[in-house]
Design a protein around this motif. Sequence first.
Motif, short mmCIF file in Angstrom:
data_model
loop_
_atom_site.label_atom_id
_atom_site.label_comp_id
_atom_site.label_asym_id
_atom_site.label_seq_id
_atom_site.Cartn_x
_atom_site.Cartn_y
_atom_site.Cartn_z
N ALA A 92 -28.77 -37.50 -26.15
CA ALA A 92 -29.93 -38.38 -25.46
C ALA A 92 -30.84 -37.38 -24.97
O ALA A 92 -32.51 -38.46 -25.18
CB ALA A 92 -28.92 -39.30 -23.88
N THR A 93 -31.15 -36.44 -25.13
CA THR A 93 -31.96 -35.40 -24.96
C THR A 93 -32.64 -35.41 -25.76
O THR A 93 -33.66 -35.69 -26.04
CB THR A 93 -31.69 -34.18 -23.85
N ASN A 94 -31.67 -35.44 -27.04
CA ASN A 94 -32.56 -35.11 -28.24
C ASN A 94 -33.59 -36.58 -28.42
O ASN A 94 -34.80 -36.47 -28.98
CB ASN A 94 -31.65 -34.95 -29.64
N LYS A 95 -32.81 -37.55 -28.66
CA LYS A 95 -33.20 -38.51 -29.19
C LYS A 95 -35.02 -39.19 -27.49
O LYS A 95 -36.34 -38.85 -28.19
CB LYS A 95 -32.92 -40.11 -28.33
N ARG A 96 -34.92 -38.90 -26.09
CA ARG A 96 -36.06 -38.75 -25.61
C ARG A 96 -36.86 -37.90 -26.35
O ARG A 96 -38.68 -38.68 -26.22
CB ARG A 96 -35.62 -38.67 -23.75
N GLU A 97 -36.45 -36.65 -26.78
CA GLU A 97 -37.82 -35.86 -27.01
C GLU A 97 -38.36 -36.33 -28.25
O GLU A 97 -39.86 -35.89 -28.33
CB GLU A 97 -36.69 -34.66 -26.88
N ASP A 98 -37.05 -36.87 -28.68
CA ASP A 98 -37.61 -36.98 -30.46
C ASP A 98 -39.38 -38.17 -30.46
O ASP A 98 -40.03 -37.88 -30.94
CB ASP A 98 -37.54 -37.80 -31.16
N ALA A 99 -38.76 -39.06 -29.31
CA ALA A 99 -39.77 -40.19 -28.66
C ALA A 99 -41.21 -39.55 -28.33
O ALA A 99 -42.52 -40.34 -28.60
CB ALA A 99 -38.70 -41.51 -28.00
N PHE A 100 -40.69 -38.56 -27.07
CA PHE A 100 -41.85 -38.10 -26.33
C PHE A 100 -43.27 -37.95 -27.11
O PHE A 100 -44.17 -38.04 -27.79
CB PHE A 100 -41.41 -37.86 -25.40
N LEU A 101 -42.21 -36.10 -27.89
CA LEU A 101 -43.09 -35.97 -29.04
C LEU A 101 -43.72 -36.75 -30.56
O LEU A 101 -44.80 -36.46 -30.41
CB LEU A 101 -42.26 -34.45 -29.16
#
Length: 135
Positions: A92-101
């Motif tokens: 979940a954290t990786n997905k949110r981080e990828d979406a943000f970047l």
Amino acid sequence: MKYSFLLCLLSVVLMGCSSTGTVNADTLKYSSWQFISDDTNVKNNPIRIEFLDAFRVNGFAGCNRFFGQAEIKDGQLFVSNIGMTRKLCDAATNKREDAFLNMLQIGAPMQHTQSELILSSDLEWRFKLVEGRFD
């Protein structure tokens, strides 16, 4: 007549001083912003973005630290040459981080007030100003 003219002039001046929602590099330089969320996982590792000299940016994307070169074009924030650490976190954290970047790389329409920064993509990313970071 004089008083009504002065009142009209004053109201025009005051409207010009209020935030229009537009933002430029000088408006954001030396500011730090933290993502606002009700999600407890995000609250424990809040996304942060800071605007530095020459409109460089750095921050924390939820799992990894990042940096890059920011630019504002037509009311959108773009960050190029993004570099980052390479830690692996939960899905979940990786997905949110990828979406943000990804949003930063392709460009995000911006709205800005004195204490809030909103970046838009498929989601609305709301940030609050972190006081005292560059004072």
